[in-house]
Scaffold this active site. Structure first.
Site, PDB file in Angstrom:
ATOM      1  N   SER A  46       0.790  -1.226   0.000  1.00  8.29           N
ATOM      2  CA  SER A  46       0.000   0.000   0.000  1.00  8.29           C
ATOM      3  C   SER A  46       0.826   1.282   0.000  1.00  8.29           C
ATOM      4  O   SER A  46       0.330   2.325  -0.403  1.00  8.29           O
ATOM      5  CB  SER A  46      -0.964   0.003   1.186  1.00  8.29           C
ATOM      6  OG  SER A  46      -0.270  -0.192   2.386  1.00  8.29           O
ATOM      7  N   HIS A  90      -5.664  -3.766  -2.450  1.00 11.32           N
ATOM      8  CA  HIS A  90      -5.432  -2.775  -3.516  1.00 11.32           C
ATOM      9  C   HIS A  90      -5.413  -3.397  -4.906  1.00 11.32           C
ATOM     10  O   HIS A  90      -5.098  -2.718  -5.877  1.00 11.32           O
ATOM     11  CB  HIS A  90      -4.108  -2.044  -3.278  1.00 11.32           C
ATOM     12  CG  HIS A  90      -4.141  -1.182  -2.064  1.00 11.32           C
ATOM     13  ND1 HIS A  90      -4.659   0.094  -2.057  1.00 11.32           N
ATOM     14  CD2 HIS A  90      -3.760  -1.434  -0.788  1.00 11.32           C
ATOM     15  CE1 HIS A  90      -4.571   0.605  -0.846  1.00 11.32           C
ATOM     16  NE2 HIS A  90      -4.032  -0.308  -0.051  1.00 11.32           N
ATOM     17  N   LYS A 130     -12.024   0.307  -1.297  1.00  3.93           N
ATOM     18  CA  LYS A 130     -11.090   0.952  -2.223  1.00  3.93           C
ATOM     19  C   LYS A 130     -11.723   0.958  -3.628  1.00  3.93           C
ATOM     20  O   LYS A 130     -12.604   1.770  -3.873  1.00  3.93           O
ATOM     21  CB  LYS A 130      -9.733   0.259  -2.130  1.00  3.93           C
ATOM     22  CG  LYS A 130      -9.253   0.308  -0.665  1.00  3.93           C
ATOM     23  CD  LYS A 130      -7.868  -0.122  -0.448  1.00  3.93           C
ATOM     24  CE  LYS A 130      -7.565  -0.365   1.015  1.00  3.93           C
ATOM     25  NZ  LYS A 130      -7.686   0.814   1.873  1.00  3.93           N
TER      26      LYS A 130
HETATM   27  C1  LIG Z   1      -3.170  -3.661   2.268  1.00  4.83           C
HETATM   28  C2  LIG Z   1      -4.333  -3.265   3.113  1.00  4.83           C
HETATM   29  N1  LIG Z   1      -4.962  -4.203   3.841  1.00  4.83           N
HETATM   30  C3  LIG Z   1      -6.010  -3.896   4.613  1.00  4.83           C
HETATM   31  C4  LIG Z   1      -6.489  -2.614   4.691  1.00  4.83           C
HETATM   32  C5  LIG Z   1      -7.650  -2.325   5.573  1.00  4.83           C
HETATM   33  O1  LIG Z   1      -8.813  -2.320   4.816  1.00  4.83           O
HETATM   34  P1  LIG Z   1     -10.067  -1.452   5.298  1.00  4.83           P
HETATM   35  O2  LIG Z   1      -9.803  -0.043   4.905  1.00  4.83           O
HETATM   36  O3  LIG Z   1     -11.208  -2.072   4.570  1.00  4.83           O
HETATM   37  O4  LIG Z   1     -10.157  -1.629   6.772  1.00  4.83           O
HETATM   38  C6  LIG Z   1      -5.858  -1.599   3.952  1.00  4.83           C
HETATM   39  C7  LIG Z   1      -6.297  -0.183   3.941  1.00  4.83           C
HETATM   40  O5  LIG Z   1      -6.861   0.424   4.674  1.00  4.83           O
HETATM   41  C8  LIG Z   1      -4.759  -1.926   3.152  1.00  4.83           C
HETATM   42  O6  LIG Z   1      -4.119  -0.984   2.460  1.00  4.83           O
END
Ligand SMILES: Cc1ncc(COP(=O)(O)O)c(C=O)c1O
Length: 399
Positions: free
Chosen positions: A187, A215, A246
């Site tokens: 990310s 992502h 996302k």
């Molecule tokens: C790689 C990754 N995993 C998990 C999450 C968490 O997802 P959520 O925003 O749905 O809690 C995110 C971002 O927030 C992320 O970038």
């Protein structure tokens, strides 16, 4: 006046320490945040910070789905956690549509990606087990590992030799239960996990594999199925996680895998069991978004074209880029102070792109992280590149 107690004093000192290191964070009020151009304090800002990659968060069909759900009598909120009152037909339909799309036996919807990662890792793993995790994995994976109590082997970013060294070490110690966990797209760098090599090692060392496709779903591959599908190895991944927050432009997450694994999560994942279900209105919006994501191959092509152009132009300006292959396109600037100054100048010039600083990234690796949306206009992207280059010269990060 209330006497300053020990805790007030400590918090003040901690905040002061963060300010000294340029690590203070601010919450900003924005309107029209689902659009490619948003508003902050009356000023238009080109939104180069959003995870709304396909622009679906502002799609009229999602607003329609929400309206129709309310007209049908769906509540604004769910009545309880799913194991108490149960769930509406819409949720069952969504989970079966997700399973069809992911070509998996079953799926389970979670409150969000953070909770899905916490739930999966803490229910698969416990003390005495081993987990192998890329050093740049998302914080929710790190927190899930902590919660599990398993021995944490962190391998160098995308370094499968280092991963194998750790797997061998765990074997020598006689650890039988092993899980490898990785983001598909990282990310803060936008680069890809070497999933084919990881699958090879998982099979060789008898580990389970859990892949976070937060992502990549919606962005990579036919019908936006994500990286594992694109590489043709989805079946070898034991559990996949994807978020709806996302590319889907809504909220929530799912885990996909074999039927018994999903049944096991229903019985053990505490972040699924001990929390209220997602709102039925949100579930309806996710179902509609899934259709748009599946039909979105042209949007994805257009996004990929914009990203390639953006990366090439910034690289030609002389910025240090990561090995990004996705709409997450950071320029690495080094010090937090420079990065903060850069990001403030961007806002002054009408561009919203945040400074990413430690502890989110390593010390000395602070960066401005841009992310592109399919709904950005080409002219706006070109103008942004011109301004970014100009600020790069002003801040002396390019010559
Ligand atoms: C790689 C990754 N995993 C998990 C999450 C968490 O997802 P959520 O925003 O749905 O809690 C995110 C971002 O927030 C992320 O970038």
């Amino acid at each position: 006046m209330r006497a300053v107690n020990h805790w007030d004093h400590w918090i003040e000192e901690e905040l002061g320490r963060m300010a000294e290191q340029d690590l203070t964070r601010e919450l900003r009020v924005v309107t029209e945040s689902a659009q490619p151009v948003c508003l902050h304090e009356g000023k238009s800002l080109l939104n180069l910070s959003s995870n709304n990659y396909l622009g679906l968060a502002g799609h009229p069909q999602l607003a329609d789905a929400i309206r129709q759900a309310i007209e049908r009598g769906a509540g604004a909120g769910a009545p309880s956690s799913r194991l108490i009152v149960g769930h509406e037909e819409e949720t069952a339909r969504l989970e079966s549509e997700l399973a069809n799309w992911q070509e998996s036996e079953a799926t389970l919807v979670f409150g969000n990606g953070y909770m899905a990662n916490l739930g999966v890792l803490s229910s698969l793993l416990g003390r005495g087990d081993a987990v192998f995790s890329d050093r740049f994995n998302h914080a929710s994976i790190v927190d899930g590992i902590r919660l599990s109590g398993a021995t944490h082997y962190r391998y160098r970013h995308r370094d499968v030799d280092h991963l194998e060294t750790h797997l061998k070490k765990a074997d020598q110690k006689g650890i039988g239960r092993k899980v490898i966990v990785t983001d598909a797209v990282f990310s803060m760098d936008g680069d890809l996990a070497p999933l084919q090599e990881i699958v090879y090692l998982k099979e060789r060392y008898g580990a389970a594999l859990f892949v976070d496709e937060a992502h990549s779903v919606g962005v990579i591959g036919a019908q936006g199925r994500g990286l594992a599908h694109e590489l043709g190895i989805a079946e070898q991944v034991d559990l996949h996680m994807g978020t709806f927050s996302k590319a889907f432009g809504v909220y929530g997450a799912y885990v996909a895998g074999r039927r018994e694994w999903i049944r096991y999560l229903i019985h053990t994942a505490r972040s699924f069991i001990y929390t209220t279900a997602l709102s039925p209105v949100i579930i309806s919006a996710i179902r509609r978004s899934l259709q748009l994501v599946q039909q979105g191959d042209l949007l994805r092509q257009d996004l990929a074209r914009k990203c390639l152009y953006f990366r090439e132009e910034l690289s030609q300006c002389g910025f240090r880029l990561t090995h990004s292959m996705t709409p997450i396109i950071p320029i690495v600037l080094g010090e937090s102070s420079t990065t903060l100054q850069f990001s403030r100048r961007l806002v002054e010039c009408g561009i919203l792109a945040v400074a990413i600083r430690p502890p989110t990234v390593l010390r000395g690796e602070a960066r401005v992280r841009f992310s592109l949306m399919a709904s950005h206009r080409d002219g706006d992207v070109q103008e942004a590149i011109r301004k970014i280059g100009q600020i790069g010269h002003e801040c002396k990060v390019i010559t």
